[in-house]
Scaffold this motif. Structure first.
Motif, PDB file in Angstrom:
ATOM      1  N   VAL A   1       0.871  -1.173   0.000  1.00  0.00           N
ATOM      2  CA  VAL A   1       0.000   0.000   0.000  1.00  0.00           C
ATOM      3  C   VAL A   1       0.907   1.221   0.000  1.00  0.00           C
ATOM      4  O   VAL A   1       1.786   1.335   0.865  1.00  0.00           O
ATOM      5  CB  VAL A   1      -0.944   0.020   1.214  1.00  0.00           C
ATOM      6  CG1 VAL A   1      -1.728   1.335   1.258  1.00  0.00           C
ATOM      7  CG2 VAL A   1      -1.915  -1.152   1.183  1.00  0.00           C
ATOM      8  N   SER A   2       0.733   2.084  -0.972  1.00  0.00           N
ATOM      9  CA  SER A   2       1.597   3.263  -1.136  1.00  0.00           C
ATOM     10  C   SER A   2       3.060   2.873  -1.251  1.00  0.00           C
ATOM     11  O   SER A   2       3.952   3.564  -0.738  1.00  0.00           O
ATOM     12  CB  SER A   2       1.399   4.239   0.037  1.00  0.00           C
ATOM     13  OG  SER A   2       0.054   4.676   0.099  1.00  0.00           O
ATOM     14  N   GLY A   3       3.327   1.735  -1.883  1.00  0.00           N
ATOM     15  CA  GLY A   3       4.694   1.305  -2.134  1.00  0.00           C
ATOM     16  C   GLY A   3       5.380   0.602  -0.989  1.00  0.00           C
ATOM     17  O   GLY A   3       6.518   0.155  -1.129  1.00  0.00           O
ATOM     18  N   SER A   4       4.718   0.455   0.154  1.00  0.00           N
ATOM     19  CA  SER A   4       5.315  -0.187   1.326  1.00  0.00           C
ATOM     20  C   SER A   4       4.574  -1.467   1.677  1.00  0.00           C
ATOM     21  O   SER A   4       3.345  -1.544   1.494  1.00  0.00           O
ATOM     22  CB  SER A   4       5.279   0.769   2.529  1.00  0.00           C
ATOM     23  OG  SER A   4       6.009   1.942   2.263  1.00  0.00           O
ATOM     24  N   PRO A   5       5.294  -2.479   2.205  1.00  0.00           N
ATOM     25  CA  PRO A   5       4.625  -3.720   2.616  1.00  0.00           C
ATOM     26  C   PRO A   5       3.533  -3.443   3.646  1.00  0.00           C
ATOM     27  O   PRO A   5       3.725  -2.640   4.562  1.00  0.00           O
ATOM     28  CB  PRO A   5       5.772  -4.538   3.232  1.00  0.00           C
ATOM     29  CG  PRO A   5       7.002  -4.004   2.590  1.00  0.00           C
ATOM     30  CD  PRO A   5       6.757  -2.536   2.398  1.00  0.00           C
ATOM     31  N   ALA A   6       2.385  -4.094   3.486  1.00  0.00           N
ATOM     32  CA  ALA A   6       1.244  -3.876   4.373  1.00  0.00           C
ATOM     33  C   ALA A   6       0.663  -5.220   4.796  1.00  0.00           C
ATOM     34  O   ALA A   6       0.746  -6.203   4.072  1.00  0.00           O
ATOM     35  CB  ALA A   6       0.186  -3.033   3.677  1.00  0.00           C
ATOM     36  N   THR A   7       0.054  -5.252   5.973  1.00  0.00           N
ATOM     37  CA  THR A   7      -0.498  -6.493   6.516  1.00  0.00           C
ATOM     38  C   THR A   7      -2.018  -6.564   6.383  1.00  0.00           C
ATOM     39  O   THR A   7      -2.627  -7.531   6.823  1.00  0.00           O
ATOM     40  CB  THR A   7      -0.129  -6.644   7.998  1.00  0.00           C
ATOM     41  OG1 THR A   7      -0.672  -5.537   8.729  1.00  0.00           O
ATOM     42  CG2 THR A   7       1.386  -6.664   8.184  1.00  0.00           C
ATOM     43  N   GLY A   8      -2.627  -5.559   5.767  1.00  0.00           N
ATOM     44  CA  GLY A   8      -4.080  -5.505   5.709  1.00  0.00           C
ATOM     45  C   GLY A   8      -4.723  -6.669   4.990  1.00  0.00           C
ATOM     46  O   GLY A   8      -5.854  -7.044   5.296  1.00  0.00           O
ATOM     47  N   ALA A   9      -4.016  -7.260   4.019  1.00  0.00           N
ATOM     48  CA  ALA A   9      -4.586  -8.379   3.259  1.00  0.00           C
ATOM     49  C   ALA A   9      -4.350  -9.727   3.920  1.00  0.00           C
ATOM     50  O   ALA A   9      -4.882 -10.745   3.469  1.00  0.00           O
ATOM     51  CB  ALA A   9      -4.007  -8.397   1.845  1.00  0.00           C
ATOM     52  N   ALA A  10      -3.555  -9.768   4.979  1.00  0.00           N
ATOM     53  CA  ALA A  10      -3.215 -11.041   5.620  1.00  0.00           C
ATOM     54  C   ALA A  10      -4.451 -11.683   6.243  1.00  0.00           C
ATOM     55  O   ALA A  10      -5.333 -11.003   6.777  1.00  0.00           O
ATOM     56  CB  ALA A  10      -2.150 -10.816   6.693  1.00  0.00           C
ATOM     57  N   PHE A  11      -4.507 -13.001   6.177  1.00  0.00           N
ATOM     58  CA  PHE A  11      -5.622 -13.774   6.738  1.00  0.00           C
ATOM     59  C   PHE A  11      -5.031 -14.670   7.818  1.00  0.00           C
ATOM     60  O   PHE A  11      -4.611 -15.791   7.553  1.00  0.00           O
ATOM     61  CB  PHE A  11      -6.284 -14.584   5.629  1.00  0.00           C
ATOM     62  CG  PHE A  11      -7.467 -15.402   6.080  1.00  0.00           C
ATOM     63  CD1 PHE A  11      -8.398 -14.891   6.962  1.00  0.00           C
ATOM     64  CD2 PHE A  11      -7.653 -16.694   5.605  1.00  0.00           C
ATOM     65  CE1 PHE A  11      -9.496 -15.643   7.370  1.00  0.00           C
ATOM     66  CE2 PHE A  11      -8.744 -17.455   6.000  1.00  0.00           C
ATOM     67  CZ  PHE A  11      -9.662 -16.928   6.882  1.00  0.00           C
ATOM     68  N   VAL A  12      -4.973 -14.161   9.051  1.00  0.00           N
ATOM     69  CA  VAL A  12      -4.245 -14.837  10.119  1.00  0.00           C
ATOM     70  C   VAL A  12      -5.016 -14.777  11.431  1.00  0.00           C
ATOM     71  O   VAL A  12      -6.002 -14.060  11.570  1.00  0.00           O
ATOM     72  CB  VAL A  12      -2.851 -14.190  10.324  1.00  0.00           C
ATOM     73  CG1 VAL A  12      -1.930 -14.445   9.154  1.00  0.00           C
ATOM     74  CG2 VAL A  12      -2.975 -12.694  10.574  1.00  0.00           C
ATOM     75  N   GLY A  13      -4.509 -15.542  12.407  1.00  0.00           N
ATOM     76  CA  GLY A  13      -5.030 -15.468  13.769  1.00  0.00           C
ATOM     77  C   GLY A  13      -6.502 -15.795  13.860  1.00  0.00           C
ATOM     78  O   GLY A  13      -6.987 -16.796  13.337  1.00  0.00           O
ATOM     79  N   SER A  14      -7.264 -14.903  14.512  1.00  0.00           N
ATOM     80  CA  SER A  14      -8.686 -15.153  14.768  1.00  0.00           C
ATOM     81  C   SER A  14      -9.576 -14.591  13.666  1.00  0.00           C
ATOM     82  O   SER A  14     -10.797 -14.538  13.821  1.00  0.00           O
ATOM     83  CB  SER A  14      -9.089 -14.524  16.110  1.00  0.00           C
ATOM     84  OG  SER A  14      -8.819 -13.128  16.106  1.00  0.00           O
ATOM     85  N   ASP A  15      -8.995 -14.166  12.567  1.00  0.00           N
ATOM     86  CA  ASP A  15      -9.778 -13.653  11.438  1.00  0.00           C
ATOM     87  C   ASP A  15     -10.830 -14.659  10.983  1.00  0.00           C
ATOM     88  O   ASP A  15     -10.577 -15.855  10.930  1.00  0.00           O
ATOM     89  CB  ASP A  15      -8.862 -13.397  10.236  1.00  0.00           C
ATOM     90  CG  ASP A  15      -8.431 -11.941  10.147  1.00  0.00           C
ATOM     91  OD1 ASP A  15      -8.926 -11.120  10.932  1.00  0.00           O
ATOM     92  OD2 ASP A  15      -7.591 -11.639   9.282  1.00  0.00           O
ATOM     93  N   THR A  16     -12.003 -14.136  10.612  1.00  0.00           N
ATOM     94  CA  THR A  16     -12.957 -14.939   9.860  1.00  0.00           C
ATOM     95  C   THR A  16     -12.794 -14.565   8.384  1.00  0.00           C
ATOM     96  O   THR A  16     -12.236 -13.511   8.055  1.00  0.00           O
ATOM     97  CB  THR A  16     -14.401 -14.666  10.287  1.00  0.00           C
ATOM     98  OG1 THR A  16     -14.747 -13.315   9.943  1.00  0.00           O
ATOM     99  CG2 THR A  16     -14.566 -14.866  11.790  1.00  0.00           C
ATOM    100  N   LEU A  17     -13.294 -15.412   7.503  1.00  0.00           N
ATOM    101  CA  LEU A  17     -13.191 -15.125   6.080  1.00  0.00           C
ATOM    102  C   LEU A  17     -13.919 -13.830   5.740  1.00  0.00           C
ATOM    103  O   LEU A  17     -13.413 -13.011   4.961  1.00  0.00           O
ATOM    104  CB  LEU A  17     -13.761 -16.281   5.264  1.00  0.00           C
ATOM    105  CG  LEU A  17     -13.747 -16.103   3.749  1.00  0.00           C
ATOM    106  CD1 LEU A  17     -12.329 -15.904   3.238  1.00  0.00           C
ATOM    107  CD2 LEU A  17     -14.409 -17.291   3.061  1.00  0.00           C
TER     108      LEU A  17
END
Length: 267
Positions: A184-200
């Motif tokens: 995002v804006s040229g920098s690595p971002a974690t917003g798309a990660a699907f981890v931990g207690s996330d639901t789909l």
């Protein structure tokens, strides 16, 4: 992101996934070869775009250098979005955990792509999965695996598990390392990660809300047959190649996110 833009993206994603997806699925049933791959690739690219992301491919335009020769494609694992990005470069058969089959809509899509399901709770079935992959590779298929075995936050990766690399050794085919990065804006971002207690659903909505998401797929040089004498050695070679692309040779501790908390492990 505003509500109207979010609603627009949801409608666009559902239209490409369901309406256009039915047409593409029917076409794929009756057409084989190059045209089938072209149509599928364009559909996956449209799906990536409908989710508000832009695809960037670094390196080779496809994973398979020779269409008649199989290749084991090995990528890091960040999100459910990984499969869409990989198939947008070249539609291939993926190996995924059995739970994905039950996902609404996406489970049907991933199953229709001839996914090979792995039951991690019944390791006695693993030799059969390896044999199935080796057979597909010998027949000239491109098969993809996420060698870490689970998703990571995207800022670091886990140890590549060697078991499924045996299929490439048995089939005598090359391994193609692939690195996925979400920016995002040229920098690595974690917003798309699907981890931990996330639901789909939570993960889907978070991706749809992101502004300026870029999915970068780096297609690295093949590891040729004969470079490694064992699956552990092969896994180590592939991971070293991926880490050079991710970190530029720097040693970075692995990080896994659980419920917003980052836990560190030694690689």
């Amino acid at each position: 992101m505003g509500v109207l833009r979010l609603v627009w993206r949801v409608c666009a994603a559902l239209t490409v996934l369901l309406v256009l997806g039915v047409v593409v699925a029917l076409f794929a049933l009756v057409v084989r070869g190059r045209w089938r791959e072209v149509v599928l690739r364009r559909w996956f690219r449209a799906l990536v775009r409908a989710f508000g992301a832009r695809l960037t491919v670094v390196g080779g335009p496809v994973f398979q250098a020779t269409p008649s020769r199989g290749v084991l494609v090995v990528s890091n694992h960040v999100s459910w979005f990984d499969e869409l990005a990989i198939d947008a470069v070249q539609p291939i058969r993926m190996v995924a955990k059995r739970d994905i089959r039950r996902w609404p809509v996406l489970g049907w899509l991933i199953t229709a792509a001839r996914t090979v399901y792995l039951d991690r709770e019944r390791l006695s079935l693993l030799p059969g999965t390896v044999a199935e992959l080796a057979s597909a590779l010998k027949d000239g298929a491109a098969v993809g695996i996420h060698a870490e075995g689970t998703t990571w936050c995207g800022l670091a990766s886990g140890r590549y598990r060697p078991a499924l690399f045996q299929a490439a050794l048995d089939a005598g085919v090359p391994v193609r390392p692939v690195v996925l990065r979400y920016l995002v804006s040229g920098s690595p971002a974690t917003g798309a990660a699907f981890v931990g207690s996330d639901t789909l659903v939570d993960s889907l909505l978070r991706v749809l809300r992101l502004r300026g998401l870029v999915v970068e797929v780096s297609v690295l040089d093949e590891v040729a047959p004969g470079r490694a004498s064992s699956r552990r050695e092969l896994a180590a070679l592939v991971q070293a190649s991926a880490e050079r692309a991710l970190y530029g040779g720097r040693s970075v501790p692995a990080q896994r996110v659980h419920g917003g908390v980052v836990e560190r492990e030694s690689v």
